[in-house]
Scaffold this motif. Sequence first.
Motif, mmCIF file in Angstrom:
data_model
loop_
_atom_site.group_PDB
_atom_site.id
_atom_site.type_symbol
_atom_site.label_atom_id
_atom_site.label_comp_id
_atom_site.label_asym_id
_atom_site.label_seq_id
_atom_site.Cartn_x
_atom_site.Cartn_y
_atom_site.Cartn_z
ATOM 1 N N GLN A 1 -9.485 -17.202 -5.127
ATOM 2 C CA GLN A 1 -8.986 -16.132 -5.994
ATOM 3 C C GLN A 1 -8.059 -15.193 -5.212
ATOM 4 O O GLN A 1 -6.998 -14.792 -5.702
ATOM 5 C CB GLN A 1 -10.160 -15.338 -6.580
ATOM 6 C CG GLN A 1 -10.922 -16.050 -7.668
ATOM 7 C CD GLN A 1 -10.120 -16.162 -8.954
ATOM 8 O OE1 GLN A 1 -9.158 -15.431 -9.166
ATOM 9 N NE2 GLN A 1 -10.525 -17.077 -9.824
ATOM 10 N N VAL A 2 -8.431 -14.855 -3.991
ATOM 11 C CA VAL A 2 -7.610 -13.962 -3.179
ATOM 12 C C VAL A 2 -6.332 -14.685 -2.741
ATOM 13 O O VAL A 2 -5.266 -14.073 -2.641
ATOM 14 C CB VAL A 2 -8.401 -13.442 -1.966
ATOM 15 C CG1 VAL A 2 -7.536 -12.532 -1.097
ATOM 16 C CG2 VAL A 2 -9.627 -12.673 -2.438
ATOM 17 N N THR B 1 -14.178 -17.267 -4.202
ATOM 18 C CA THR B 1 -13.599 -15.944 -3.941
ATOM 19 C C THR B 1 -12.323 -16.051 -3.111
ATOM 20 O O THR B 1 -11.308 -15.421 -3.417
ATOM 21 C CB THR B 1 -14.615 -15.056 -3.197
ATOM 22 O OG1 THR B 1 -15.733 -14.789 -4.050
ATOM 23 C CG2 THR B 1 -13.987 -13.739 -2.775
ATOM 24 N N ARG C 1 -9.012 -7.498 -8.608
ATOM 25 C CA ARG C 1 -8.982 -8.896 -9.053
ATOM 26 C C ARG C 1 -10.382 -9.502 -9.047
ATOM 27 O O ARG C 1 -10.801 -10.153 -10.015
ATOM 28 C CB ARG C 1 -8.045 -9.701 -8.156
ATOM 29 C CG ARG C 1 -8.117 -11.222 -8.327
ATOM 30 C CD ARG C 1 -7.584 -11.677 -9.687
ATOM 31 N NE ARG C 1 -6.160 -11.502 -9.772
ATOM 32 C CZ ARG C 1 -5.260 -12.416 -9.397
ATOM 33 N NH1 ARG C 1 -5.656 -13.567 -8.926
ATOM 34 N NH2 ARG C 1 -3.979 -12.166 -9.529
ATOM 35 N N SER D 1 -6.036 -3.967 -4.650
ATOM 36 C CA SER D 1 -5.635 -5.099 -5.490
ATOM 37 C C SER D 1 -6.658 -6.228 -5.424
ATOM 38 O O SER D 1 -6.955 -6.873 -6.433
ATOM 39 C CB SER D 1 -4.256 -5.617 -5.062
ATOM 40 O OG SER D 1 -4.258 -6.011 -3.695
ATOM 41 N N VAL D 2 -7.219 -6.470 -4.231
ATOM 42 C CA VAL D 2 -8.236 -7.512 -4.074
ATOM 43 C C VAL D 2 -9.500 -7.126 -4.825
ATOM 44 O O VAL D 2 -10.082 -7.938 -5.566
ATOM 45 C CB VAL D 2 -8.550 -7.747 -2.585
ATOM 46 C CG1 VAL D 2 -9.734 -8.702 -2.425
ATOM 47 C CG2 VAL D 2 -7.333 -8.308 -1.872
ATOM 48 N N ASP E 1 -12.710 -8.082 -11.710
ATOM 49 C CA ASP E 1 -12.317 -8.564 -13.029
ATOM 50 C C ASP E 1 -12.807 -9.990 -13.259
ATOM 51 O O ASP E 1 -13.362 -10.308 -14.310
ATOM 52 C CB ASP E 1 -10.798 -8.494 -13.171
ATOM 53 C CG ASP E 1 -10.326 -8.966 -14.534
ATOM 54 O OD1 ASP E 1 -10.730 -8.370 -15.546
ATOM 55 O OD2 ASP E 1 -9.558 -9.942 -14.591
ATOM 56 N N VAL E 2 -12.598 -10.849 -12.266
ATOM 57 C CA VAL E 2 -13.027 -12.245 -12.407
ATOM 58 C C VAL E 2 -14.545 -12.336 -12.500
ATOM 59 O O VAL E 2 -15.087 -13.070 -13.329
ATOM 60 C CB VAL E 2 -12.510 -13.090 -11.219
ATOM 61 C CG1 VAL E 2 -13.096 -14.494 -11.268
ATOM 62 C CG2 VAL E 2 -10.993 -13.151 -11.241
ATOM 63 N N LEU F 1 -3.959 -14.335 -5.499
ATOM 64 C CA LEU F 1 -3.409 -12.985 -5.505
ATOM 65 C C LEU F 1 -2.314 -12.828 -4.448
ATOM 66 O O LEU F 1 -1.259 -12.235 -4.703
ATOM 67 C CB LEU F 1 -4.528 -11.972 -5.253
ATOM 68 C CG LEU F 1 -4.113 -10.502 -5.138
ATOM 69 C CD1 LEU F 1 -3.553 -10.002 -6.458
ATOM 70 C CD2 LEU F 1 -5.294 -9.647 -4.700
ATOM 71 N N ASP G 1 1.157 -14.099 -5.451
ATOM 72 C CA ASP G 1 1.852 -13.470 -6.577
ATOM 73 C C ASP G 1 2.814 -12.417 -6.040
ATOM 74 O O ASP G 1 2.440 -11.269 -5.797
ATOM 75 C CB ASP G 1 0.850 -12.831 -7.535
ATOM 76 C CG ASP G 1 1.516 -12.317 -8.799
ATOM 77 O OD1 ASP G 1 2.752 -12.452 -8.921
ATOM 78 O OD2 ASP G 1 0.808 -11.792 -9.669
#
Length: 376
Positions: free
Chosen positions: A214-215, A211, A179, A175-176, A182-183, A218, A221
Amino acid sequence: MKALILEDDDLVSELLETVVAGIYPGALVKIAETLDEAYECVRANTFDLFITDWNLPDGAGLDLVKQIRKTDTDVPIVMVSGRSDRDSVLQAAHFGIDGYMTKPFDVKQLHERLVKVLKPSQTSVPDVSELLESSLEEVVQLPSDVDPADVLELISRQDDLSPAQLAERWREEASVTARLMDVANSTSFRRTGKPVESLRDAISSMGVALTLNQVLALSLDVTGKLKHEALRELSRTHYDAALQVAKKAQTLAIKLKKPPVPLQKAGLLSRVGELAVLKVLNDFIALGGSLEMTEAEQLLRKWSQAYGNRLKVQWRLPLRVRELIGAVHFLPTDSTQEDRLIMRAAAMLAAGSDRSEECQRLLRRLGIDTEAPVKD
């Protein structure tokens, strides 16, 4: 369902707690590191499950087993020990344990053993308010693939981390990786016209600080981990609200030539209380309880601040970060600290209240033209 874990190794006790919580949603887990602590817990509470180590700083876990069996011959007891010899196993079995696991133990086998000794269907449905109150006293965990506490620990020492170190840490976290790739491949990072091809390159292109944020996003969520549609809807609403506050805070910080990353982080953390409450409500429903949407919303309003404060302490957030998060929800009119003004203004903008008197006043105090829209 209440469980007592008697274990003096922090890493082992945390792992045991995670396994128990995964099997029995809503389980309240007490951890004792010594026999004296365990005896005190037993005097003050009743438990549905005991997991005990054998060798402890002040005695043997078998003494706890003997004490429990004097008054209760049915409650499940599992012993976790470094002793694997036949005599030790037989000695423990003599006192009526329900399972014996040797260290280092296999998590899958431990999971299977605990499922057998206590079926989830045996647990009763607690009162939802009592569950929220008691859960607040325990370690609060968000049901995400990445632990926010781990990410916050990395953020606290981000200056010492390299893209290579982070890539190695997360190389097996699908998942990391998804993400970040994608970013990194989005328009804002596609400076060369070529897509990045590795996790390390993705982190390098964004920089360590961004970074990690961003994590962190994630890890917060939890929507996909909630099994009930109404709670997923509420989770998505609050998670999206936090993302919007972070985005607006970043925009204002850049406009005012301030470092955006700390303010963005505070925005991301601005709804952790709501997300933690939703996790407990999800556990309540998994135990057989039921909630109307209006009741869930009322419980969120009542308990979110308490859970948010609990997580701030549990995650050891610095005072400055706590103050920035608090400013998202409330700011005294005489506050003069620019970062707090930014966070409150970001919250107002994220909520679509840009034309409100409060938001206009905040923007003027920040020296921002209130006639021009604040563009992302």
